[in-house]
Motif scaffolding. Sequence first.
Motif, PDB file in Angstrom:
ATOM      1  N   ASP A  46       1.008  -1.227   0.067  1.00 37.86           N
ATOM      2  CA  ASP A  46      -0.094  -0.008  -0.047  1.00 37.86           C
ATOM      3  C   ASP A  46       1.281   1.454   0.065  1.00 37.86           C
ATOM      4  O   ASP A  46       1.544   1.317   0.690  1.00 37.86           O
ATOM      5  CB  ASP A  46      -1.042  -0.331   0.916  1.00 37.86           C
ATOM      6  CG  ASP A  46      -1.874  -1.102   0.929  1.00 37.86           C
ATOM      7  OD1 ASP A  46      -2.575  -1.401   0.149  1.00 37.86           O
ATOM      8  OD2 ASP A  46      -2.660  -1.103   2.310  1.00 37.86           O
ATOM      9  N   CYS A  47       0.734   1.929  -1.112  1.00 36.54           N
ATOM     10  CA  CYS A  47       1.581   3.520  -0.585  1.00 36.54           C
ATOM     11  C   CYS A  47       0.989   4.641  -2.367  1.00 36.54           C
ATOM     12  O   CYS A  47       0.771   3.932  -3.064  1.00 36.54           O
ATOM     13  CB  CYS A  47       3.645   2.752  -1.271  1.00 36.54           C
ATOM     14  SG  CYS A  47       3.450   1.874  -3.092  1.00 36.54           S
ATOM     15  N   CYS A  48       1.432   5.529  -2.247  1.00 42.20           N
ATOM     16  CA  CYS A  48       0.625   6.101  -3.200  1.00 42.20           C
ATOM     17  C   CYS A  48       2.387   7.577  -2.672  1.00 42.20           C
ATOM     18  O   CYS A  48       2.338   8.020  -1.736  1.00 42.20           O
ATOM     19  CB  CYS A  48      -0.537   6.669  -2.757  1.00 42.20           C
ATOM     20  SG  CYS A  48      -0.411   7.304  -0.754  1.00 42.20           S
ATOM     21  N   SER A  79      -0.838   6.185   4.333  1.00 42.17           N
ATOM     22  CA  SER A  79      -1.934   4.776   3.597  1.00 42.17           C
ATOM     23  C   SER A  79      -2.991   5.319   2.840  1.00 42.17           C
ATOM     24  O   SER A  79      -3.481   5.998   2.485  1.00 42.17           O
ATOM     25  CB  SER A  79      -2.565   4.136   4.796  1.00 42.17           C
ATOM     26  OG  SER A  79      -3.581   5.922   5.753  1.00 42.17           O
ATOM     27  N   GLU A  80      -4.067   4.268   2.023  1.00 44.93           N
ATOM     28  CA  GLU A  80      -4.847   5.140   1.261  1.00 44.93           C
ATOM     29  C   GLU A  80      -5.764   5.356   2.169  1.00 44.93           C
ATOM     30  O   GLU A  80      -7.114   6.111   1.609  1.00 44.93           O
ATOM     31  CB  GLU A  80      -5.699   3.335   1.208  1.00 44.93           C
ATOM     32  CG  GLU A  80      -6.449   2.575   1.403  1.00 44.93           C
ATOM     33  CD  GLU A  80      -5.590   0.972   2.300  1.00 44.93           C
ATOM     34  OE1 GLU A  80      -6.098   0.805   3.411  1.00 44.93           O
ATOM     35  OE2 GLU A  80      -4.330   1.618   2.297  1.00 44.93           O
ATOM     36  N   ARG A 112      -5.832   9.235   2.489  1.00 47.53           N
ATOM     37  CA  ARG A 112      -5.646   9.861   0.157  1.00 47.53           C
ATOM     38  C   ARG A 112      -7.407   9.637   0.074  1.00 47.53           C
ATOM     39  O   ARG A 112      -7.567  10.613  -0.727  1.00 47.53           O
ATOM     40  CB  ARG A 112      -5.236   8.392   0.029  1.00 47.53           C
ATOM     41  CG  ARG A 112      -3.166   8.697  -0.619  1.00 47.53           C
ATOM     42  CD  ARG A 112      -2.725  10.199  -0.364  1.00 47.53           C
ATOM     43  NE  ARG A 112      -2.253   9.780  -2.616  1.00 47.53           N
ATOM     44  CZ  ARG A 112      -2.337  11.063  -3.144  1.00 47.53           C
ATOM     45  NH1 ARG A 112      -2.052  11.738  -2.738  1.00 47.53           N
ATOM     46  NH2 ARG A 112      -2.070  10.060  -4.511  1.00 47.53           N
ATOM     47  N   THR A 158      -5.052  11.649  -8.237  1.00 44.00           N
ATOM     48  CA  THR A 158      -4.990  10.503  -6.933  1.00 44.00           C
ATOM     49  C   THR A 158      -5.412   9.719  -7.587  1.00 44.00           C
ATOM     50  O   THR A 158      -6.496   9.304  -7.831  1.00 44.00           O
ATOM     51  CB  THR A 158      -5.691  11.333  -5.429  1.00 44.00           C
ATOM     52  OG1 THR A 158      -7.096  11.224  -5.511  1.00 44.00           O
ATOM     53  CG2 THR A 158      -4.913  12.243  -5.036  1.00 44.00           C
ATOM     54  N   ALA A 161      -6.344   5.017  -6.764  1.00 41.21           N
ATOM     55  CA  ALA A 161      -5.864   3.498  -6.532  1.00 41.21           C
ATOM     56  C   ALA A 161      -6.138   2.753  -7.012  1.00 41.21           C
ATOM     57  O   ALA A 161      -6.914   2.611  -8.126  1.00 41.21           O
ATOM     58  CB  ALA A 161      -7.033   3.740  -5.436  1.00 41.21           C
ATOM     59  N   CYS A 171      -1.610   4.670  -4.914  1.00 38.68           N
ATOM     60  CA  CYS A 171      -1.704   3.737  -4.233  1.00 38.68           C
ATOM     61  C   CYS A 171      -2.373   2.599  -4.855  1.00 38.68           C
ATOM     62  O   CYS A 171      -3.443   2.513  -4.976  1.00 38.68           O
ATOM     63  CB  CYS A 171      -2.922   4.754  -3.248  1.00 38.68           C
ATOM     64  SG  CYS A 171      -2.873   3.664  -1.852  1.00 38.68           S
TER      65      CYS A 171
END
Length: 441
Positions: free
Chosen positions: A2-4, A25-26, A29, A59, A61, A165
């Motif tokens: 899990d990254c962004c 974390s998501e 975001r 952004t 996911a 993410c």
Amino acid sequence: MDCCGAWGRMTPGLSRTTEGDRAVSEKSRQPFDVLIAGASYAGLALARALLATLGPEITIALVDRGSDPLLRSGLAGGGDPRAFALGAGSQRMLEVIGVWQRVASIAQPVSRIEITDSALDSGVRPVLMTYDNDVGGGEPGSWIVPGAALLAALGAAVAADGATCVIAGSEAVSIDGSGPLARVTLGDGRMLSARLVVAAEGRRSRLRESAGIRIVGWSYGQTGIVATVRHERPHEGVAVQHFLPAGPFAILPLTGNRSCITWSEEAAEAKRILALDDAGFLAEIDKRFGGRLGALMLEGGRGSWPLEMHLARAYVGPRLALVGDTAHGVHPIAGQGLNLALRDVAALTEVLAEAARVGLDIGDGEALRRYERWRRFDAAVSAAAFDGLNRLFSNDWTLVRAARDFGLGVVDRLPALKQMLVTEAAGLSGELPRLIRGERV
């Protein structure tokens, strides 16, 4: 994983983020601008195209059931055994979004295409139609790219941005798009929110089902078989389509003295062939190959999948868009499935970018309806055409064979018509998204 990334600027119509730790974390975001369910070819291409077009302000996911969708290996082999015939339009798009550069060295341009039509046991397979695969100025109409390498390149390009993410090891199972944000439930119970959700999960889509979007389609009773062979003599960039009674048998040239073999076989016969050991399996390939390039040797594994056609009755729903195989599945007879998916990605990227730049909500119904109008007709016409070709050529009726061979002979004598076919297969006809034209959005 899990990254962004987090970024300070904002484009109208996109969510605002703040400067901070890139590995947040998501939860911190949310809401995302776009949530993409599925990290295969279409999902990864969309993530990269959106980032290349709108920059880090958007952004994203990326939800995928796989363990590490951005770090797949494949440039040296392994993974997906298929190879794809990427049209010139798809190649232009991949170059604009910074992916083509990662696969260019292993992409084989197709110089010429030959078509034959004969019974399996025919001693002679006359070429009924042949044409140069050039869309003008020396640009090839198509390139053959190994699927595993392309998937790895897409993942590497998205990972290099560091702005997506990634939520791996979980699947999006339902969507509620009735409010100002779409709410997506994952298989592990987590809830995510986004302005727009894109279903790119493939032919079996939980989100499409959750949104109540039905499909129309049928099975062909055929199985697609794929393998890579090394051969004694060079192919010189020639792609061959043998039309056999059980289905088409395609020889797609790869770099070096190698080719990807893709053929459609009746399901029961395919089951027998796939159960053979390597020597027996290679003998079946050689029987269909016709000895045109000398001795053959298997390279890597083999793959298979049931062949079917389906079209979604709608390409959009409340804060939801479908792309790729989630929206349409076509017979591989013309090798256009991935090209159709990339045109979906290009059209959706253009529609969302134009909405965002004038401050509109990217999940707004009007923007999504424009995408649906743009892509649904193209996919429906393509699916019908490929279905018709498969039905026409996958039989051994004498009168039908005589008629289609006559038709191929007539087309072979019409250079203008053959050039039109090349342009169509290259994905350069009709109302093209700018990315497909090789232009930035």
